[in-house]
Design an enzyme around this catalytic site. Structure first.
Site, PDB file in Angstrom:
ATOM      1  N   SER A 184       0.849  -1.189   0.000  1.00 56.10           N
ATOM      2  CA  SER A 184       0.000   0.000   0.000  1.00 56.10           C
ATOM      3  C   SER A 184       0.886   1.240   0.000  1.00 56.10           C
ATOM      4  O   SER A 184       1.952   1.264   0.599  1.00 56.10           O
ATOM      5  CB  SER A 184      -0.944   0.019   1.206  1.00 56.10           C
TER       6      SER A 184
ATOM      7  N   HIS B 266      -4.985  -0.674  -1.776  1.00 54.87           N
ATOM      8  CA  HIS B 266      -4.280  -1.864  -2.257  1.00 54.87           C
ATOM      9  C   HIS B 266      -4.860  -2.149  -3.645  1.00 54.87           C
ATOM     10  O   HIS B 266      -6.081  -2.261  -3.788  1.00 54.87           O
ATOM     11  CB  HIS B 266      -4.522  -3.054  -1.331  1.00 54.87           C
TER      12      HIS B 266
ATOM     13  N   ARG C 269      -1.484  -7.063  -2.685  1.00 60.25           N
ATOM     14  CA  ARG C 269      -1.149  -8.397  -2.174  1.00 60.25           C
ATOM     15  C   ARG C 269      -2.239  -8.872  -1.232  1.00 60.25           C
ATOM     16  O   ARG C 269      -3.078  -8.098  -0.788  1.00 60.25           O
ATOM     17  CB  ARG C 269       0.198  -8.363  -1.441  1.00 60.25           C
ATOM     18  N   THR C 270      -2.212 -10.179  -0.961  1.00 61.92           N
ATOM     19  CA  THR C 270      -3.094 -10.751   0.060  1.00 61.92           C
ATOM     20  C   THR C 270      -2.345 -10.761   1.396  1.00 61.92           C
ATOM     21  O   THR C 270      -1.174 -11.131   1.435  1.00 61.92           O
ATOM     22  CB  THR C 270      -3.500 -12.180  -0.336  1.00 61.92           C
ATOM     23  N   HIS C 271      -3.023 -10.327   2.440  1.00 64.59           N
ATOM     24  CA  HIS C 271      -2.425 -10.321   3.779  1.00 64.59           C
ATOM     25  C   HIS C 271      -2.958 -11.487   4.601  1.00 64.59           C
ATOM     26  O   HIS C 271      -4.098 -11.925   4.410  1.00 64.59           O
ATOM     27  CB  HIS C 271      -2.751  -9.012   4.507  1.00 64.59           C
TER      28      HIS C 271
ATOM     29  N   TYR D  71      -3.979 -11.352   7.560  1.00 62.01           N
ATOM     30  CA  TYR D  71      -5.134 -10.938   8.380  1.00 62.01           C
ATOM     31  C   TYR D  71      -6.454 -11.052   7.632  1.00 62.01           C
ATOM     32  O   TYR D  71      -7.524 -10.927   8.236  1.00 62.01           O
ATOM     33  CB  TYR D  71      -4.945  -9.522   8.944  1.00 62.01           C
ATOM     34  N   GLU D  72      -6.422 -11.312   6.311  1.00 63.11           N
ATOM     35  CA  GLU D  72      -7.676 -11.509   5.579  1.00 63.11           C
ATOM     36  C   GLU D  72      -8.340 -12.847   5.920  1.00 63.11           C
ATOM     37  O   GLU D  72      -9.491 -13.083   5.546  1.00 63.11           O
ATOM     38  CB  GLU D  72      -7.436 -11.365   4.069  1.00 63.11           C
TER      39      GLU D  72
ATOM     40  N   ALA E 175       4.430  -0.878   3.130  1.00 62.58           N
ATOM     41  CA  ALA E 175       4.357   0.310   3.980  1.00 62.58           C
ATOM     42  C   ALA E 175       4.396  -0.194   5.411  1.00 62.58           C
ATOM     43  O   ALA E 175       3.858  -1.254   5.710  1.00 62.58           O
ATOM     44  CB  ALA E 175       3.068   1.068   3.719  1.00 62.58           C
TER      45      ALA E 175
ATOM     46  N   MET F 176       2.819  -5.810   8.493  1.00 61.24           N
ATOM     47  CA  MET F 176       1.893  -6.953   8.468  1.00 61.24           C
ATOM     48  C   MET F 176       2.047  -7.785   7.197  1.00 61.24           C
ATOM     49  O   MET F 176       1.114  -8.479   6.789  1.00 61.24           O
ATOM     50  CB  MET F 176       0.443  -6.458   8.579  1.00 61.24           C
ATOM     51  N   SER F 177       3.212  -7.718   6.560  1.00 62.27           N
ATOM     52  CA  SER F 177       3.376  -8.464   5.301  1.00 62.27           C
ATOM     53  C   SER F 177       4.823  -8.938   5.188  1.00 62.27           C
ATOM     54  O   SER F 177       5.542  -9.032   6.182  1.00 62.27           O
ATOM     55  CB  SER F 177       3.011  -7.563   4.113  1.00 62.27           C
TER      56      SER F 177
ATOM     57  N   ASN G 285       4.577   5.827   9.126  1.00 64.22           N
ATOM     58  CA  ASN G 285       4.195   6.357  10.450  1.00 64.22           C
ATOM     59  C   ASN G 285       5.250   5.945  11.468  1.00 64.22           C
ATOM     60  O   ASN G 285       5.938   4.939  11.298  1.00 64.22           O
ATOM     61  CB  ASN G 285       2.822   5.813  10.880  1.00 64.22           C
TER      62      ASN G 285
ATOM     63  N   HIS H 189      -4.787   4.801   8.611  1.00 60.05           N
ATOM     64  CA  HIS H 189      -4.468   4.283   7.272  1.00 60.05           C
ATOM     65  C   HIS H 189      -4.332   5.401   6.237  1.00 60.05           C
ATOM     66  O   HIS H 189      -3.571   5.278   5.284  1.00 60.05           O
ATOM     67  CB  HIS H 189      -5.527   3.267   6.830  1.00 60.05           C
TER      68      HIS H 189
END
Ligand code: 8IG
Length: 270
Positions: free
Chosen positions: A37, A69, A90-92, A94-95, A122, A209-210, A233, A245
């Site tokens: 992202s 995304h 991309r797929t994370h 957390y999905e 990011a 997270m990736s 951040n 976000h």
């Protein structure tokens, strides 16, 4: 008697690679980049887009669930007969669909003939001088997801996950680039300040997270990996402000030119 073997994750990646080969008209691609992202604006600088395919058309891919995304694969002409694949989105983990969809793009790239993979993301930064919009090379990672893409007794060496050669190349192009250790959390919640203090003591300077599961799958497939984080951040508890976000997307816009020119040069040099 013939017993049908059930389809594996690698078979599904081969199917996706076949679709990409038939749509693009080229059997092999040389290098691939996964854009996190905030990185989409940088993609405009990479080179001429010859084909764009929606994720929804490719076996095993799905439309991303988060605003900002993307959701497509582009085939690029990088000059000298070299071709690049750009995964916009991309797929994370957390999905909630497990690890296989998270690493499917990486395995699809490998099945497409790719030998060099650039993973971007990011993330939050633990260094106070890394203002939002600072790109940082990933020197190493801590996989804190409790997950792995590997199944069975596959003892993949992770001594140099993030290629020292590719990092040196990036620093030749931009000598001001710094490096950091990335901790992969599952998310989707951001960290507590106590968790940030914990990973700081572990030697971490980037939190996200990736990337970590994709990097492991890439090393399993024998790919050379470059990881670049866009710090969007300050990590939790460092700025006095809550995390949001929208600032991620804004930082991507602001840094697009710098990141785009860096990666355009990297994609041509590897
Ligand atoms: I952008 O501060 C982004 N992604 N885990 N922590 C984690 N992921 C992130 C952060 C962050 N910022």
């Amino acid at each position: 008697m013939f017993y049908a073997r059930s389809m594996t994750a690698f078979d599904r990646a081969s199917e996706a690679a076949e679709l990409i080969a038939s749509r693009t008209g080229v059997a092999h691609h040389d290098v691939a980049i996964v854009l996190g992202s905030g990185w989409a604006p940088a993609a405009e600088l990479f080179g001429e887009v010859l084909t764009e395919i929606a994720f929804t058309d490719i076996p095993g891919f799905s439309a991303p669930g988060v605003v900002g995304h993307g959701g497509s694969v582009r085939s690029l002409d990088l000059g000298d007969g070299k071709r690049g694949l750009v995964f916009l989105g991309r797929t994370h983990f957390y999905e909630g669909r497990g690890v296989e969809p998270v690493v499917h793009a990486v395995r699809t790239a490998a099945a497409s003939g790719v030998k060099t993979l650039v993973l971007t993301n990011a993330c939050g930064g633990l260094m106070p001088h890394w203002k939002p919009g600072t790109p940082v090379l990933i020197s190493d990672h801590i996989n804190f997801t409790g997950q792995t893409p590997l199944v069975g007794a596959k003892f993949v060496d992770l001594t140099n996950v993030y290629s020292p050669r590719l990092r040196a190349l990036c620093r030749e192009i931009d000598p001001t680039l710094e490096e950091g250790v990335y901790v992969g959390f599952t998310g989707p919640q951001y960290e507590t300040p106590a968790e940030i203090e914990m990973v700081r003591r572990w030697g971490a300077s980037l939190v996200g997270m990736s990337t970590v599961l994709e990097a492991i799958a890439a090393r399993e497939a024998g790919l050379e990996v470059l990881g670049v984080s866009l710090v969007t951040n300050l990590a939790a508890g460092m700025s006095g402000e809550p995390l949001d976000h929208a600032e991620v997307l804004a930082a991507g816009q602001a840094a697009a030119q710098r990141m785009g020119t860096l990666l355009a040069q990297v994609l041509r040099a590897v």
